[in-house]
Design a protein around this motif. Structure first.
Motif, short mmCIF file in Angstrom:
data_model
loop_
_atom_site.label_atom_id
_atom_site.label_comp_id
_atom_site.label_asym_id
_atom_site.label_seq_id
_atom_site.Cartn_x
_atom_site.Cartn_y
_atom_site.Cartn_z
N ASN A 4 1.07 -1.23 -0.06
CA ASN A 4 0.02 0.01 -0.12
C ASN A 4 0.73 1.42 0.02
O ASN A 4 0.58 1.93 -0.68
CB ASN A 4 -0.86 -0.02 1.20
CG ASN A 4 -2.35 0.13 0.76
OD1 ASN A 4 -2.88 0.16 -0.21
ND2 ASN A 4 -3.11 -0.18 1.94
N THR A 7 2.38 1.84 -3.30
CA THR A 7 1.53 2.43 -4.30
C THR A 7 1.18 3.73 -4.03
O THR A 7 1.31 4.74 -5.01
CB THR A 7 -0.02 1.81 -4.03
OG1 THR A 7 0.18 0.30 -4.03
CG2 THR A 7 -0.87 1.95 -5.40
N ILE A 8 1.06 4.21 -2.76
CA ILE A 8 0.83 5.55 -2.50
C ILE A 8 2.07 6.49 -2.85
O ILE A 8 2.10 7.47 -3.56
CB ILE A 8 0.61 5.69 -1.18
CG1 ILE A 8 -0.70 5.03 -0.88
CG2 ILE A 8 0.65 7.34 -0.65
CD1 ILE A 8 -1.38 5.11 0.51
N GLU A 12 2.44 9.59 -5.65
CA GLU A 12 3.21 10.77 -5.05
C GLU A 12 4.19 11.03 -5.86
O GLU A 12 4.20 12.32 -6.44
CB GLU A 12 3.84 10.75 -3.69
CG GLU A 12 2.69 11.22 -2.50
CD GLU A 12 2.04 12.31 -3.10
OE1 GLU A 12 2.50 13.47 -3.17
OE2 GLU A 12 0.70 12.28 -2.99
N ALA A 319 -5.40 7.64 7.97
CA ALA A 319 -3.98 7.00 7.73
C ALA A 319 -3.42 7.11 9.25
O ALA A 319 -3.69 8.08 9.94
CB ALA A 319 -3.12 7.95 6.63
N LEU A 320 -2.80 5.71 9.58
CA LEU A 320 -2.18 5.89 10.89
C LEU A 320 -0.56 6.64 10.72
O LEU A 320 -0.17 6.83 9.53
CB LEU A 320 -1.73 4.17 11.22
CG LEU A 320 -3.03 3.46 11.33
CD1 LEU A 320 -2.72 2.03 11.64
CD2 LEU A 320 -3.70 4.17 12.60
N PRO A 321 -0.21 7.14 11.93
CA PRO A 321 0.78 7.79 11.84
C PRO A 321 2.07 7.09 11.29
O PRO A 321 2.75 7.44 10.20
CB PRO A 321 1.18 8.25 13.23
CG PRO A 321 0.02 8.38 13.76
CD PRO A 321 -0.87 7.48 13.25
N GLU A 323 1.94 4.86 8.87
CA GLU A 323 1.64 4.72 7.63
C GLU A 323 2.28 5.89 6.86
O GLU A 323 2.65 5.60 5.95
CB GLU A 323 -0.03 4.53 7.13
CG GLU A 323 -0.34 3.00 7.60
CD GLU A 323 -1.87 2.84 7.39
OE1 GLU A 323 -2.35 1.93 7.09
OE2 GLU A 323 -2.61 3.94 7.54
N GLN A 327 4.91 5.95 4.31
CA GLN A 327 4.74 6.51 2.85
C GLN A 327 6.00 7.30 2.70
O GLN A 327 6.74 7.21 1.56
CB GLN A 327 3.59 7.46 2.77
CG GLN A 327 3.25 8.11 1.50
CD GLN A 327 2.37 9.03 1.68
OE1 GLN A 327 1.44 9.01 2.31
NE2 GLN A 327 2.68 10.02 0.63
N ALA A 392 5.17 12.36 10.31
CA ALA A 392 4.20 11.21 10.93
C ALA A 392 3.79 11.91 12.20
O ALA A 392 2.61 11.40 12.96
CB ALA A 392 4.99 9.93 11.27
#
Lengths: 403, 241
Positions: A4, A7-8, A12, A319-321, A323, A327, A392
């Motif tokens: 994930n 992908t993100i 970006e 979105a979790l910190p 995550e 990212q 985050a």
């Protein structure tokens, strides 16, 4: 979760290609610099080693001076009789060629070419491994008679004669007119990058009497000694050293004022020098990779600030910190890996072109490519971490209101 | 979505910012029940505490004291991560400033919350298309967000909020950046989603006209609920104090 984040992150990067490009430019240049430096250095090392080894594995050089210290340049030369003594007295020696070298301008009709005149004995051609393209070597009789005859290297022939046949022609060397009796087959570039084919070979006696002028009888610049097959080079080196110490009157306990080296030693010495230079250049280039990493951190930090609202949105929709951290970390990693790949491709192309231009072998060392690639990944993670952590830690409410 | 039990229950919720002499009490004992399927407008002047109330309702912030039951579960003491997971799985958000990703197609913007749910690519596409269709922007799905008008952008934002089929849709001044005509379109869209799809909607606004689209208007003054009125009785009895 990792997929994930990937992908993100890729989305970006695609969303702002220019920013991505600027971010990784430093890494591209850093990786390219490391790979280019190391592969050119390895090419140079390889070239030096192979050239020295092409002289022949059973070849030994004797040169006056020890190469280091104040006596290096001032030690007296050898005598012709030293060469005769070594040839006759040292059992492992097949042949000895004394060399007297004089810079001279060779002239034929309107053409001239500055080259090196080498005075030697007939044995030289076999000791130095020269083949004949045309004609013949000078003879023993011509040596004894100090006849004005010469053998030309390939470069001299092409500079003076072009397509004409030089054998039988007369060229002028300084004040001496001499007849061309033979042409050497081309050897190409030497270990130090010099042109081995820019040479005129004459009998030593002719050089001594007619070309170089009087310099006493210690005017032999070096000796090329070829050992018999199967004989230990170390032993021949020792025996030759003993003979020369004796003849030069060096007492026990005193240092040699000459050096006797076999080609392997020469190759090792030269290649260790170029290896050190390679590592040095690689280290300098690695600094630029580090600077590239700082560039990543720089732009990522700016980008986190610039994207504060976006981060706030991502967090508000769940979105979790960690995550968000992932990212940005993956983004930095993907960018620096792309930078590493581009850098390697760039380096392969540039070092190929440079190797061609410098006339050294083009060497691809997969290890250095892997190391540079891994290093760029490490750079991405290390320098991407601080910006990612900052992202985050943002509070979604504050981040959403950020202008 | 047919449950009559309150999906949101606040009991004596307070929120204090800072500590000691500089402490500021933004919310002062809020009791509020919101039932599934309701469309509630929270009104109040700036500084009244309506945004704080919204942040707590939307699990973006946690109350200093009091109870918050979301679908019967206490969420007032949850950690940052746990609240993020509640938002991910049960809530949808629409903001005043749209907050779309620039240079990104409408479809990919709507896909964003689905991505965090770990949905497969195919499912994601399908659900995002359906949401875009619901706001009437399916033909614009490949346009980048910055190529759309303000009203269209806000409709994409609504699509993004409903793509996950949230239990509650939160809208924070959704018409604040829009002109009157477009504002009405967006409000009609939210009203329509509430009526036809039964989406529970909570909207913060300071414009009475926009609040007029809601079934129920809660007015916040100085951190307390000053009034709570139903515009139209459609079978649901108000029990809120």
């Amino acid at each position: 979760m990792l997929w994930n984040a990937l992908t993100i992150a890729v989305r970006e990067i695609r969303r702002n290609l220019l920013r991505g490009f600027l971010t990784v430019l430093g890494v591209v240049i850093g990786v390219a610099a490391v790979v280019i430096m190391v592969s050119l250095g390895q090419g140079a090392t390889e070239s030096v080693t192979s050239q020295v080894e092409s002289l022949g594995s059973n070849l030994i050089m004797a040169i006056p001076g020890t190469g280091v210290g104040p006596s290096g340049g001032s030690a007296p030369g050898f005598r012709l009789s030293d060469a005769e003594e070594i040839a006759a007295g040292v059992s492992g020696v097949r042949a000895v060629a004394p060399l007297r070298m004089v810079g001279a301008k060779a002239v034929y009709l309107q053409e001239d070419w500055s080259t090196q005149a080498v005075g030697t004995t007939v044995d030289y051609f076999s000791v130095a491994g020269w083949a004949f393209a045309e004609g013949r070597p000078f003879t023993e009789a011509e040596f004894v008679g100090a006849r004005p005859v010469c053998v030309l290297g390939n470069t001299v022939v092409s500079e003076l004669f072009g397509q004409q046949d030089p054998v039988g022609a007369r060229i002028r060397l300084k004040g001496l007119t001499c007849e061309v009796v033979g042409v050497l087959a081309a050897k190409g570039q030497g270990a130090m990058g010099q042109d081995q084919d820019s040479v005129v070979v004459l009998p030593l006696s002719t050089v001594q009497r007619r070309l170089a002028g009087r310099l006493g009888d210690r005017d032999v610049d070096r000796m090329m000694i070829s050992a018999r097959d199967g004989v230990s080079a170390d032993r021949v080196v020792r025996d030759v050293t003993d003979v020369l110490r004796d003849r030069r009157g060096i007492r026990a306990g005193e240092d040699d004022d000459f050096s006797v080296l076999d080609t392997k030693e020469i190759a090792d010495a030269l290649s260790s020098t170029t290896k050190i230079l390679t590592y040095l250049l690689g280290a300098v280039a690695a600094v630029s990779l580090l600077v590239g990493g700082i560039g990543i951190m720089n732009i990522m930090l700016v980008s986190v600030t610039e994207r504060t609202r976006e981060i706030g949105l991502r967090m508000s929709i769940g979105a979790l910190p960690r995550e968000v951290l992932l990212q940005f970390l993956v983004e930095a990693l993907v960018l620096s890996l792309i930078g590493g790949l581009v850098g390697i491709v760039l380096a392969l192309v540039v070092s190929y072109v440079l190797a061609q231009a410098m006339g050294i072998p083009y060497i691809i060392d997969p290890r250095i490519n892997l190391v540079a690639f891994a290093f760029s990944a490490a750079v991405g993670v290390v320098f991407g971490y601080a910006p990612a952590r900052r992202a985050a830690r943002l509070d979604p409410i504050e981040a959403l209101r950020f202008e | 979505m047919t449950s009559r039990a309150p999906i949101i229950q606040l009991r004596d919720v307070t929120k204090t910012y800072g500590a000691g002499s500089t402490a500021f009490r933004a919310l002062n004992g809020i009791d509020l029940d919101i039932k599934a399927g309701e469309f509630v407008a929270i009104m109040g002047s700036s500084g009244s505490g309506k945004s704080t109330l919204m942040n707590i309702l939307g699990c973006l912030d946690s109350p200093t004291s009091g109870r918050y039951l979301f679908a019967g579960c206490a969420v007032e003491g949850l950690s940052k991560e746990q609240r993020a997971l509640i938002r991910r799985h049960y809530l949808g958000f629409v903001f005043q400033g749209y907050n779309l990703l620039a240079r990104t197609s409408a479809l990919e913007n709507v896909e964003l919350p689905l991505l965090y749910r770990g949905m497969s690519r195919g499912e994601r596409r399908e659900q995002a298309r359906r949401a875009l269709d619901a706001v009437g922007l399916l033909p614009w799905r490949h346009h980048a967000s910055n190529e759309l008008s303000g009203g269209q952008q806000q409709r994409v934002a609504v699509a993004r909020a409903i793509a996950t089929s949230p239990r509650v849709l939160f809208a924070d001044e959704p018409t604040g950046n829009l002109d009157t005509k477009v504002s009405r379109e967006v409000m009609e869209l939210i009203t329509d989603l509430n009526r036809t799809q039964g989406i529970t909607a909570v909207m913060v606004t300071h414009e009475p006209e926009m609040a007029g689209y809601a079934d129920r208007i809660v007015t916040v003054v100085d951190g307390t609920i000053a009034s709570d009125s139903r515009r139209r009785g459609d079978g649901v009895e108000s029990e809120v104090a």
